[in-house]
Each structure stands twice: as C-alpha cells, then as structure tokens.
Design a protein around this motif. Structure first.
Motif, PDB file in Angstrom:
ATOM      1  N   THR A  71      83.401  69.791 -58.050  1.00  0.00           N
ATOM      2  CA  THR A  71      82.064  70.626 -57.592  1.00  0.00           C
ATOM      3  C   THR A  71      82.627  71.982 -56.878  1.00  0.00           C
ATOM      4  OG1 THR A  71      82.371  69.667 -55.328  1.00  0.00           O
ATOM      5  CG2 THR A  71      80.926  68.638 -57.026  1.00  0.00           C
ATOM      6  N   GLY A  72      83.771  72.173 -56.517  1.00  0.00           N
ATOM      7  CA  GLY A  72      84.131  73.488 -56.178  1.00  0.00           C
ATOM      8  C   GLY A  72      83.835  73.962 -54.596  1.00  0.00           C
ATOM      9  N   ASP A  73      83.345  75.181 -54.458  1.00  0.00           N
ATOM     10  CA  ASP A  73      82.697  75.592 -53.201  1.00  0.00           C
ATOM     11  C   ASP A  73      81.433  75.127 -53.014  1.00  0.00           C
ATOM     12  OD1 ASP A  73      85.410  76.430 -52.243  1.00  0.00           O
ATOM     13  OD2 ASP A  73      85.027  78.471 -53.007  1.00  0.00           O
ATOM     14  N   LEU A  74      80.894  74.936 -54.127  1.00  0.00           N
ATOM     15  CA  LEU A  74      79.327  74.789 -54.161  1.00  0.00           C
ATOM     16  C   LEU A  74      78.947  73.339 -53.269  1.00  0.00           C
ATOM     17  CD1 LEU A  74      78.095  75.782 -57.638  1.00  0.00           C
ATOM     18  CD2 LEU A  74      78.103  76.977 -55.517  1.00  0.00           C
ATOM     19  N   PHE A  75      79.543  72.405 -53.388  1.00  0.00           N
ATOM     20  CA  PHE A  75      79.278  71.253 -52.545  1.00  0.00           C
ATOM     21  C   PHE A  75      80.821  70.487 -52.153  1.00  0.00           C
ATOM     22  CE2 PHE A  75      78.344  67.118 -51.326  1.00  0.00           C
ATOM     23  CZ  PHE A  75      77.218  67.270 -50.836  1.00  0.00           C
ATOM     24  N   PRO A  76      80.759  70.152 -50.890  1.00  0.00           N
ATOM     25  CA  PRO A  76      79.917  70.355 -49.870  1.00  0.00           C
ATOM     26  C   PRO A  76      79.819  71.749 -49.094  1.00  0.00           C
ATOM     27  CG  PRO A  76      81.719  69.089 -48.937  1.00  0.00           C
ATOM     28  CD  PRO A  76      82.160  69.386 -50.389  1.00  0.00           C
ATOM     29  N   ASP A  77      80.627  72.477 -49.121  1.00  0.00           N
ATOM     30  CA  ASP A  77      80.965  73.683 -48.262  1.00  0.00           C
ATOM     31  C   ASP A  77      79.613  74.689 -48.212  1.00  0.00           C
ATOM     32  OD1 ASP A  77      83.433  72.695 -47.744  1.00  0.00           O
ATOM     33  OD2 ASP A  77      84.702  74.272 -49.016  1.00  0.00           O
ATOM     34  N   ALA A  78      79.246  75.156 -49.405  1.00  0.00           N
ATOM     35  CA  ALA A  78      78.071  75.869 -49.300  1.00  0.00           C
ATOM     36  C   ALA A  78      76.773  75.410 -48.905  1.00  0.00           C
ATOM     37  CB  ALA A  78      77.920  76.677 -50.983  1.00  0.00           C
ATOM     38  N   TRP A  79      76.616  74.170 -49.268  1.00  0.00           N
ATOM     39  CA  TRP A  79      75.522  73.184 -48.846  1.00  0.00           C
ATOM     40  C   TRP A  79      75.611  73.032 -47.220  1.00  0.00           C
ATOM     41  CZ3 TRP A  79      75.763  68.104 -46.936  1.00  0.00           C
ATOM     42  CH2 TRP A  79      74.655  67.551 -46.945  1.00  0.00           C
ATOM     43  N   ARG A  80      76.740  72.370 -46.736  1.00  0.00           N
ATOM     44  CA  ARG A  80      76.732  72.483 -45.412  1.00  0.00           C
ATOM     45  C   ARG A  80      76.281  73.916 -44.699  1.00  0.00           C
ATOM     46  NH1 ARG A  80      82.560  69.116 -44.995  1.00  0.00           N
ATOM     47  NH2 ARG A  80      81.623  66.960 -45.545  1.00  0.00           N
ATOM     48  N   LYS A  81      76.798  74.830 -45.109  1.00  0.00           N
ATOM     49  CA  LYS A  81      76.389  76.117 -44.541  1.00  0.00           C
ATOM     50  C   LYS A  81      75.101  76.596 -44.644  1.00  0.00           C
ATOM     51  CE  LYS A  81      77.746  81.311 -44.672  1.00  0.00           C
ATOM     52  NZ  LYS A  81      76.571  81.557 -44.810  1.00  0.00           N
ATOM     53  N   ARG A  82      74.435  76.244 -45.581  1.00  0.00           N
ATOM     54  CA  ARG A  82      72.938  76.560 -45.615  1.00  0.00           C
ATOM     55  C   ARG A  82      71.942  75.328 -44.609  1.00  0.00           C
ATOM     56  NH1 ARG A  82      73.928  76.311 -51.088  1.00  0.00           N
ATOM     57  NH2 ARG A  82      72.549  74.569 -51.438  1.00  0.00           N
ATOM     58  N   VAL A  83      72.718  74.316 -44.782  1.00  0.00           N
ATOM     59  CA  VAL A  83      71.840  73.137 -43.835  1.00  0.00           C
ATOM     60  C   VAL A  83      72.089  73.579 -42.370  1.00  0.00           C
ATOM     61  CG1 VAL A  83      72.082  70.707 -43.102  1.00  0.00           C
ATOM     62  CG2 VAL A  83      72.033  71.482 -45.688  1.00  0.00           C
TER      63      VAL A  83
END
Length: 228
Positions: A71-83
């Motif tokens: 998934t790369g940076d899109l999940f979970p890192d970017a998702w966690r940031k938006r949450v």
C-alpha cells in the motif's frame, strides 16, 4: 431488562470507536477515500460490515491482497493523518457514555478499552475527549496482542489485565469482529450497540443488529442509556 445487566458483572470492556467515541463517520469515511485511491469502491454499508472494529494491520492486508502490491504511504500513514486531523476538529462522545462512566465509578466496577485502533490514535482521542486519566493503564490495543479481532486474544488480555473472569465480564461492541472475538473469549455478556451515527438509517441499523446477534451478541441496545 438491559438496565439490570451491570448488577451481575465484575468488569466492563468497551470497544472504543463507535461505542465510546462517535468516530466511525471520520474513520470509515476516510477509509472509503483511501480505498478509492486504490481503485476499490465500497458503499457505506459495505464499509461498516467489512472493516468496523478491524485493526489497521488487517485492513492493510485486505487492501494488499486486492491490489496485489504494498500500500505504500497511502495506508496506513496518510489515512491515519487524515483521521487524526478529523478528530482534532470534532470528536463527539457517544450519548450516555459519561453517565455510564459515572455509574461504573459509583458502583466500583472496573472498566477498560479493547480496541483495534493503534495505541497512538487511542491516546490522541482520549486526550481530545478528556478521558486520558480514566484509561491511563487500561486502554488496550490490538497492537498489544498477537491477533486482533475477531480472535479472542484482545478480550482475554483485557480481562487478565483487570484480573477478572471473562465469563463474569461484559463487552460493549458495535463491530462484528469484536462480537465474534468476545464470544470466542467466553465473555459472559456481549452487548451489541447500534446507536452511533454511522448506522445512519433504520434499515442499516436493523440489519447490523441482526448481524451482531448472529455473531454472538447476547443483547442489542440502541442507546447506552439502556444500561443505566
């Protein structure tokens, strides 16, 4: 009568998202955005049924299986940031939870969290709602056990940390994975909660209640106040 259920338990184990905090519209909403970025489209009922209560690791494994690559940076890192950004703007506590906490304090009933969320996310959310001290040593995450929900590990760990018999404990859950894990752990009372805002219409609420029963919920409530 659900109001009498607390009289027979030695501890209460709360799911966090969708039970203590009304966070699923943020978490699942942003997950839907992430899935779309991977070319995976899901309806709101599908998101609720498929992912509510699951750990980040389990969701990542699902995505990677579907897309056939990391998934790369899109999940979970970017998702966690938006949450996290969503939580910082507004994070409602589920109606009835403050009064239930007061009841548990008054009756001397130990209670804890057992959540698929990361420890960092839980700590941030507890700070946002002013309950860090209450769960300073009793906010248990799937990161602390080998297998998250629907395995029984997290619930057995929580009961062990509280020093109680799972059979004399109550779990309050809104997710199918959590109810299944509670049943597998031998929890005595499994309360399926269908009153948070992510179950946003009668048909979805009724269908989810039936799914929770089939997964092992011993009781279904639409309001936390039903336990007071």
């Amino acid at each position: 009568m659900t109001a009498n259920l607390l009289a027979g338990v030695d501890a209460v184990i709360f799911d966090f998202d969708g039970v203590v905090i009304d966070s699923e519209p943020i978490s699942l909403g942003e997950l839907g955005v992430t899935l779309s970025q991977f070319g995976l489209e899901m309806s709101w009922p599908e998101l609720v049924t498929s992912f509510m209560g699951h750990s980040d690791i389990a969701i990542q494994a699902y995505i990677e299986e579907k897309i056939g690559k990391p998934t790369g940076d899109l999940f979970p890192d970017a998702w966690r940031k938006r949450v996290r950004e969503g939580f910082a703007k507004s994070l409602p506590v589920v109606d009835g939870i403050p009064a239930l906490f007061e009841r548990l304090d008054r009756d001397g009933i130990p209670h804890c969290l057992a959540t698929g969320s990361s420890q960092a996310r839980v700590a941030f959310a507890l700070e946002q709602i002013g309950e860090t001290e209450r769960f300073a040593d009793t906010a248990f995450s799937a990161e602390q056990v080998k297998n998250g929900k629907p395995a029984p590990d997290l619930f057995l760990f929580a009961a062990d940390q509280l020093g109680v018999d799972p059979a004399r404990s109550m779990v309050i859950e809104d997710g199918l994975a959590g109810v299944a894990g509670s049943k597998a752990a031998g929890i005595g009372l499994i309360v399926g909660f269908v009153g948070a805002s992510h179950l946003n219409d009668d048909a979805l609420r009724k269908a989810h209640a039936e799914n929770l029963r089939e997964a092992g919920a011993t009781h279904i409530i639409e309001s936390i106040s039903d336990l007071l």
